[in-house]
Structures are given as C-alpha cells and as structure tokens.
Design an enzyme around this catalytic site. Structure first.
Site, mmCIF file in Angstrom:
data_model
loop_
_atom_site.group_PDB
_atom_site.id
_atom_site.type_symbol
_atom_site.label_atom_id
_atom_site.label_comp_id
_atom_site.label_asym_id
_atom_site.label_seq_id
_atom_site.Cartn_x
_atom_site.Cartn_y
_atom_site.Cartn_z
ATOM 1 N N CYS A 1 0.822 -1.211 0.000
ATOM 2 C CA CYS A 1 0.000 0.000 0.000
ATOM 3 C C CYS A 1 0.864 1.272 0.000
ATOM 4 O O CYS A 1 1.491 1.568 -1.006
ATOM 5 C CB CYS A 1 -0.972 -0.028 1.174
ATOM 6 S SG CYS A 1 -2.372 1.096 0.976
ATOM 7 N N HIS B 1 -4.008 -5.053 -0.053
ATOM 8 C CA HIS B 1 -3.619 -5.609 1.249
ATOM 9 C C HIS B 1 -3.683 -7.136 1.226
ATOM 10 O O HIS B 1 -4.768 -7.713 1.381
ATOM 11 C CB HIS B 1 -4.537 -5.070 2.351
ATOM 12 C CG HIS B 1 -4.282 -3.650 2.704
ATOM 13 N ND1 HIS B 1 -3.514 -3.275 3.793
ATOM 14 C CD2 HIS B 1 -4.665 -2.496 2.110
ATOM 15 C CE1 HIS B 1 -3.445 -1.960 3.853
ATOM 16 N NE2 HIS B 1 -4.135 -1.462 2.840
ATOM 17 N N GLU C 1 -2.889 -9.140 3.431
ATOM 18 C CA GLU C 1 -3.247 -9.670 4.752
ATOM 19 C C GLU C 1 -4.738 -9.604 5.026
ATOM 20 O O GLU C 1 -5.222 -10.095 6.059
ATOM 21 C CB GLU C 1 -2.491 -8.903 5.847
ATOM 22 C CG GLU C 1 -3.070 -7.552 6.227
ATOM 23 C CD GLU C 1 -2.834 -6.446 5.216
ATOM 24 O OE1 GLU C 1 -3.419 -5.360 5.380
ATOM 25 O OE2 GLU C 1 -2.070 -6.663 4.253
#
Length: 356
Positions: free
Chosen positions: A246, A331, A333
């Site tokens: 990001c 992202h 995650e």
C-alpha cells in the site's frame, strides 16, 4: 442526539448522532465492504478521514477484542445508513456505539449514504465537518476553514520506539508507516524474527540489525510527505530484499525515481478485482488507498508491472527487473477482506532465502 455532516461544497446531511458527542474535521471517503467495520475503523491508513460505509446496516455483529488492527482508531468520524443496537454474535463484547465512544470518534446515522457516495464519485474526496453538536451552518463553515487538516500523519500513527518480536526465522525489519496488526501476524505465522522501526528510522539504524529483508508497511496520507523514508528506502533496496504494501508500494515507487498521484476517490473496500499478470489469475482484494503509482514514471526505472486493477487498470503491483524488490497496492493480509493473495508473504520469504 442530532447529527450533521457538512461538506466543503456546502451540502448538508442531517441525521442522528452516535459514538462520541462532538465535532471533527476530515476528508470524506467511502468504503464498500459489507463487514469488517471494526478492522476498518482501527486501520491506521484511515487517519484524518471520515469514513462512509456503503453497506446499509453496520454494527449487527458487534465488536470484540480479536479484530483490532491497531491500538486505537485514527479516523475522524463514521457515517452509516443505520446502526444495530442489538448486535448478535458469539464473539460480541460491545456495540459499535460503545466502540466509538471509547475511541472518541464522532458518528452519524440516518443519512443517505448512497447520495454521499455518488457525490464523492462525481466530485472526488471532499473535506467535511461531522458533528453531533448544535452548530449553525456558519459555525460549521468556520470549523472547516479553521480545522486542522493535512495529509502527513506519520508522527501520529507510527511506533515511537523500536519493537522486537523474537523468533527463529528470517530477520525482518518493518518500516512502520501505520502497519496493521495482521501484517505483523502474517510474519509471525512464518516464524519471522521481527523488528519494527519508526517511520523516520535511518538506513544505518535499520541495517544495524542486519535484516534478511525489509517490509514497507501500509499507512495514511500522501507518500511524498515522507521524504526521510523515501531517501532511506532508496538505499535499502540496493542491499536487501524488500516488500512494500500500500503506502509502502508508493514510497518504493518514489524511491526508484517514479511518481505518484492522488486518485479522484481512491479504492476502499474488500471487493476490488486485481489481475496478477505473472500468475495469469484474478483475485478479489482488500484495498484502502487514495494515491497510486504513475505508470509512465516507472517505465524506465527498472520496474515491471505485475498486477493491475480490473476496474480502472491502475497499477496494483510491481517488481524490480534485477533486484529482489517488489510491492503491491492492495492488502494481502486482508483484515477485513479476502486473504487470497497472502501468497505474497511466501514470495517475500522465497526472495530472502534466494538472496542468502
């Protein structure tokens, strides 16, 4: 408790207030996630922003101690269509109203979030005032004019001291621009020996631990405001495998000599399609960013594009032609959102292994 949202173009939305009683100034953005409001509110990347949730019902499963992405919320406000006062879930410990009160976040509900979203899509992200106080329009105008508003939140969201999480695996240095907990958790799950550095840590401080790799985290605001980090990353990428996520992706682009630009309304939500060129596969990803990498600026900087957004074709990932360096705009995650692209953490592990 009454609630009001006043936009810089003069538009006014009247609703009801919840959470903290007060007034805040911020940048109005929207998020298209259907769930994950707790993770969204505690994502440091939302520092300085007033978040509009497009899904009409928020708070129906409550909040719990397990879904925090940072120690607090850095957002300036929350706007929703309707809230649930009777949350129901086996993990529920508090309501969304109680969460906002505990974090000093102003919220309003009972407003037309579809209209707000359409306005942002048409005009771009807007400055706004969100309030549950009895203020006149002229007073709201003064709040907007005099309110503290900037796009440099590193000092607020980054760790103030070096944090170590000992383990037996590869030694990772994390440059904390506002790192989410689940990024750190993904490194823990891979047995990494983690050292988290403040955003303004020097090249010498980071290299002192002799890291096997460096992770550039997510974070809020304009990547160009972090000049010290850009200079540090420029040195790091020539010495050790590097993975940017990001804001870390944007800072990496600036470090190699590229450029970034502010998007009209950004990408925020858990349902953004991304095409992985190298794998020839499409993935649904979690995203939260208002800036992007300029494609022409990196064409001759040794970077190749690895991922593209399926909605607007913007750059979602890149890697260096020669150096063990890569990054993604989304992202991997999740938290909230799909974790289909968590394979990127394994790619990082493989780069470090190959570089030894």
């Amino acid at each position: 408790m009454k609630g009001i949202l006043y936009l810089e173009d003069g538009t006014v939305y009247m609703g009801k207030g919840f959470g903290k009683s007060g007034t805040s100034v911020g940048e109005l953005v929207f998020n298209t996630s259907m769930t994950g409001y707790q993770e969204i509110l505690t994502d440091p990347s939302y520092a300085g922003q007033v978040i509009t949730m497009t899904y009409p019902l928020i708070g129906n499963y409550g909040v719990n101690r397990f879904a925090w992405e940072s120690k607090k919320s850095f957002a300036r406000g929350l706007v929703v269509k309707s809230i649930s006062n009777t949350p129901s879930n086996y993990t529920c410990e508090n309501s969304i109203d109680e969460m906002l009160k505990s974090m000093n976040i102003v919220g309003i509900y009972g407003v037309d979030t579809r209209s707000i979203t359409k306005k942002i899509r048409s005009n771009g992200a807007l400055k706004c005032v969100i309030s549950t106080e009895e203020l006149s329009i002229s007073a709201l105008e003064d709040c907007l004019k005099n309110g503290q508003y900037n796009e440099d939140y590193m000092e607020e969201v980054s760790t103030k001291e070096i944090i170590t999480i000992k383990n037996q695996g590869p030694k990772i240095a994390v440059m904390d621009f506002g790192a989410k907990n689940n990024i750190i958790n993904n490194l823990k799950h891979r047995n990494c020996d983690i050292t988290i550095f403040p955003y303004n840590a020097t090249y010498e401080e980071i290299m002192e631990i002799k890291p096997d790799g460096v992770l550039l985290s997510n974070g809020p605001g304009d990547p160009k405001s972090v000049e010290c980090a850009i200079k540090t990353v420029k040195k790091i990428i020539t010495k050790t495998p590097t993975f940017g996520i990001c804001l870390g992706h944007q800072i990496l682009a600036l470090a190699v000599g590229g450029d970034t630009y502010k998007m009209k309304f950004g990408h925020r939500g858990g349902n953004h399609g991304v095409y992985d060129i190298q794998r020839d596969r499409a993935y649904i990803t979690s995203q939260n960013h208002g800036y992007a990498v300029d494609e022409q600026s990196i064409e001759e900087k040794g970077m190749i594009i690895t991922h593209r957004n399926l909605n607007d074709n913007s750059i979602e990932g890149m890697q260096h032609k020669e150096l063990p360096v890569f990054s993604v705009q989304f992202h991997p995650e999740g938290a909230p959102g799909p974790e289909d692209t968590s394979y990127l953490f394994d790619k990082f592990m493989g780069l470090m292994k190959d570089s030894r």
